[in-house]
Design an enzyme around this catalytic site. Structure first.
Site, mmCIF file in Angstrom:
data_model
loop_
_atom_site.group_PDB
_atom_site.id
_atom_site.type_symbol
_atom_site.label_atom_id
_atom_site.label_comp_id
_atom_site.label_asym_id
_atom_site.label_seq_id
_atom_site.Cartn_x
_atom_site.Cartn_y
_atom_site.Cartn_z
ATOM 1 N N SER A 125 40.449 46.971 45.836
ATOM 2 C CA SER A 125 40.611 47.227 44.419
ATOM 3 C C SER A 125 40.941 45.932 43.667
ATOM 4 O O SER A 125 40.161 44.984 43.727
ATOM 5 C CB SER A 125 41.702 48.297 44.248
ATOM 6 O OG SER A 125 41.660 48.852 42.981
ATOM 7 N N ASP A 159 37.691 54.316 45.151
ATOM 8 C CA ASP A 159 38.557 53.173 45.386
ATOM 9 C C ASP A 159 38.859 52.990 46.872
ATOM 10 O O ASP A 159 39.179 53.941 47.580
ATOM 11 C CB ASP A 159 39.868 53.411 44.628
ATOM 12 C CG ASP A 159 40.655 52.148 44.459
ATOM 13 O OD1 ASP A 159 40.660 51.622 43.349
ATOM 14 O OD2 ASP A 159 41.250 51.679 45.441
#
Lengths: 572, 572
Positions: B285, B418
């Site tokens: 991320s 994610d």
């Protein structure tokens, strides 16, 4: 009800045409009557009818009646005059539910009855694939000869209907039944070329191509079975092992049955109880319960029956289930006052999630003192959080309950949530724990007590099939539907998050394997691929028997890996 | 508006009492006017007023005006006749927001202005703790002397109000400002005994007891600063390292700033760019975006300003945020057509969650070819699932976007969620990857290319404080409220599950440390404890400056660990 009244003062041992009244009650599945009779005269439960010499259990026509008798203490393996057990009768009558009740109460799947037939011999003529699977899963051998020298597999090869015969032979092949002699002629080329002396042996590593289309009667002269491993060793484990063995058991509710089946195979092949094969046993949730069962010397066959019997009581009603039956079960099995440290070998750890804090923390329930770590405390504040109980104060049943408090299935046990939240596959945490334990020993000047890990065995509760997810775009809000889609998305996402995090099979396995390989530890991950997604709270016997069948198939397909594992486990 | 009309044909370079029209527009914060003037005559952005020789930026009274000028290309460090920069003015006028805009656009926090004063000198007289923190966080030195030989810390010691003085000195102490000479007499016993030659040095490992109550004016003769490490080494990294270094960067949205601050400290102390210190960089991320920034040689100071500037654009509106601004930002920084393999050193991997399947799988976006593994395929079926793009086809900005698609914050990028779902702390997966990469090399007969890992550095985005959870019993359904409580429980549980699973700091760190220790790899986990829980999408400059301040405090407290790390990183 009239009969009940009659019976109140009547004698129960008066013989009628079907035997004693108890036999009539069983024949007509009059549960109330039968219970009344037994409560009046408990010896009736063992009474034999005059015609077949059969006990009331032989007469049980459904699962409920059989369960009632077994609960009242009848002998599950009592035989009729002809030598048949109740299981023989259930198989002959195609009573699957009844057979499962008997098997899960300890009926001998290999009992020799009339003409030396085992239940499996009888099942072969019944075209009942589920029954055959159940018997084999519960330990029936496919190559036990009857009085005529016929094995069950041989009988299968003689089934008249080609379709049925092929189906059953295919079935048997998947768990390793083999055609041994006489040497077969006219073997189809594509199979014969692979392994000329065993045309149907499955030496390939991957799921065998099941194509018996070319199978003809002349090929099926005799069928032997290689499921029973050829490498059984009777040697006891060497108490003076120089290295430690670690066993790790995943969480997965009733799918713990798959772990049990894997352990039975390992015990059978090694001739040694799991308890003696391993120095450390780590478990999460259902795996934690099984770790405790290993610690407390409960046989895995017993646990298999127990799981089948308990699931109906534990998973009753709707989620979250009442925790009473589960807790009663745990207390009964492990004792209400047994402490974790009451049995100290092998070392056992159960994972739990301490959820009275945010972020939640992993807690290990141990039967040994926690290693002191020098790592800096994670949080300075909140020292007022109550520390968990010491191992010597920790009740075994509570530890099992705390590790197994799968959210939404059960209500949490105090401040503990299911260990699966943090470690559904406990391998990495067990290895971390053992490392810290050894470091602690070294710090305390007891480096001579340190044993390095040499083998890590990680057992799973079955892999669900991977399914494509089509709704990954649920988050793409086109304005009018934004809200609705977000809500839907949140739900899908929730499922995905939970599945990601508790997936015991993906990265958890890759990480553990890499770690072990780096350190030179032998790593074995055994986890059968299942054909369907099985829930933690599945109660269907058929579904569970099928899962165990798939486990048997898996064990057969991975027999070389099993063999290597057993040899390593038994080497000093 | 009238003025705008007037200006349409008016000349912009006519001097008035406040300078050119642009200066008047700035003085009265007339954004429209100022924009109009600049669009008519772009040179006006650099015009100096006659009185102070100050640029329009010096006249900017708020963040919006400053941002407008900076966007149009004014020089952030231009000086007035007296030598002050716009930052000096912002500090003198206590314009915090304005100062942040200047700092995040590259204003030199250590610029020497009138009388050789840096902005920090000026801030000392303003009793503005936030401003002092911001300046130090953005690199201002506390011991730069002005033309009178006074350092900012010395000025702090002269503050008249005792309360203010103590507060600011305490503040400076926490990042290592030290009283050096003259030798101090009358040192309070409990502090003097700890380190007699440096009565206020903080040699304790844990957060220092901040108690300056005994501090008197005579103690504060001179303050020097040890924040600037004494062990700066100018040596370039040895290209012929025999072992590999791995850098792992956690996810955490805008809290990536904390990673940036840690990396700046490491670069400053080592004198070497992060890119040259590490052979492998793994990120999830926000950590993935930073990994790419390192790969593409962007300075961390630049990224710090970029994060501050971007957050307001990216986190605009409500969740899920529009992904347009984030994607624009990524394209601008990394290029719209740049491929992962365009830069190949160091090796970089970004974690993503392939969510078009159930269970979801980890996918690594790499700038090198994926190692072939011999592990048995996890699923035989569903071969129709589309494989992810090859590294040489993978767009850099898309990889960053895919790794950073934090659910509920952003809509997912195609089938990727994610990476934090599976590996918010990517260390274990990075180590697994490197092991598999090396195994692959060995299998391909290139064992000579294998370099073992010797150092693993894992940087976090700050630890939230642990809070007790009181609602752990939400699941206990008392019948009338069962439904409501279950719903509430599900929500609480959801939070707990997400937090458990994405917690980069708990077991993930213990596991990685144990793994590294077993293999003999030096493991460093650096993650500051924060005083408050900071959201992934925090936009308050004050909150973020405070988090960076806490990071500076952390770096100071752990300076021995940092020093050890730097020495190891620089040794061949």
């Amino acid at each position: 009800m009239v009969r009940v009244l009659l019976l109140c003062n009547a004698r129960c041992n008066i013989m009628g045409p079907n035997g004693y009244p108890i036999h009539s009650a069983m024949k007509f599945s009059q549960k109330g009557c039968a219970e009344m009779i037994i409560s009046m005269d408990s010896s009736q439960i063992h009474s034999k009818d005059p015609r077949y010499g059969a006990s009331p259990l032989h007469w049980a026509k459904n699962a409920e009646m059989a369960r009632m008798l077994l609960k009242r203490g009848c002998n599950v393996n009592s035989t009729s005059s002809a030598g048949n057990t109740a299981l023989h009768v259930a198989v002959m009558r195609n009573r699957f539910d009844c057979a499962i009740v008997l098997l899960t109460h300890g009926a001998n799947a290999d009992a020799r009855g009339e003409h030396g037939n085992t239940p499996l011999h009888l099942a072969m003529s019944k075209d009942n694939v589920e029954m055959i699977k159940a018997l084999i899963v519960f330990g029936a051998e496919v190559d036990t000869p009857n009085d005529f020298g016929e094995t069950p597999t041989f009988l299968a090869s003689k089934i008249g209907r080609l379709v049925t015969r092929k189906a059953i032979l295919t079935l048997l092949r998947t768990v390793g039944a083999e055609y041994c002699f006489p040497p077969i002629h006219g073997v189809p080329a594509e199979q014969g070329s692979a392994a000329p002396h065993h045309p149907f042996s499955l030496e390939r590593a991957q799921p065998p191509p099941i194509s018996l289309n070319n199978l003809e009667l002349q090929d099926l002269m005799h069928i032997s079975r290689s499921r029973k491993p050829a490498f059984i060793l009777g040697s006891m484990r060497d108490e003076k092992r120089t290295h430690d063995h670690l066993l790790c058991l995943d969480g997965g509710g009733v799918k713990g049955l798959i772990i049990i089946q894997l352990l039975i195979a390992i015990e059978k092949a090694s001739g040694v109880a799991t308890k003696d094969l391993f120095d450390w046993v780590a478990g999460t949730s259902t795996g934690g319960i099984l770790a405790l069962a290993i610690l407390h010397s409960k046989s895995m066959a017993y646990m298999r029956g127990m799981y089948f019997r308990m699931k109906d009581e534990v998973f009753r009603g709707s989620r979250p289930y009442e925790s009473g039956p589960l807790e009663e079960f745990l207390k009964r099995e492990f004792g209400e006052h047994t402490k974790m440290t009451d049995v100290r070998k092998p070392k056992v750890m159960l994972t739990g999630t301490l959820s009275d804090r945010q972020p939640a923390e992993l807690h290990l329930f141990r039967n040994y003192d926690a290693p002191e770590t020098v790592r800096e405390p994670r949080f300075n504040q909140n020292v007022n959080l109550r520390p968990p109980a010491q191992p010597s104060d920790q009740l075994v049943w509570r530890a099992a309950r705390s590790s197994g408090a799968a959210p939404t299935y059960f209500r949490p046990n105090g401040r503990f949530l299911d260990g699966g939240l943090l470690a559904n596959n406990p391998t990495l945490d067990a290895m971390t724990e053992i490392h810290e334990y050894n470091q602690d020993l070294i710090r305390k000047g007891q480096a001579n007590k340190v044993k390095k890990l040499s083998i890590v065995v990680s057992l799973g509760t079955g892999r669900s099939p991977q399914v494509p997810v089509t709704c990954v775009d649920v988050f793409r809000p086109s304005n009018p539907w934004e809200l609705a889609k977000t809500v839907f998305g949140a739900k899908e996402l929730g499922k995905m998050v939970v599945d990601c995090c508790t997936d015991p099979d993906g990265r958890a396995v890759d990480r553990a394997r890499a770690w072990c390989e780096m350190v030179g530890i032998q790593y074995f991950r055994l986890n059968p691929q299942l054909g369907t997604d099985i829930m933690l709270d599945e109660v269907s016997d058929t579904v569970l028997v099928n899962a165990l069948w798939e486990t048997e198939v898996y064990i057969y397909e991975h027999r070389e890996e099993f063999q290597k594992l057993i040899q390593l486990l038994l080497s000093p």
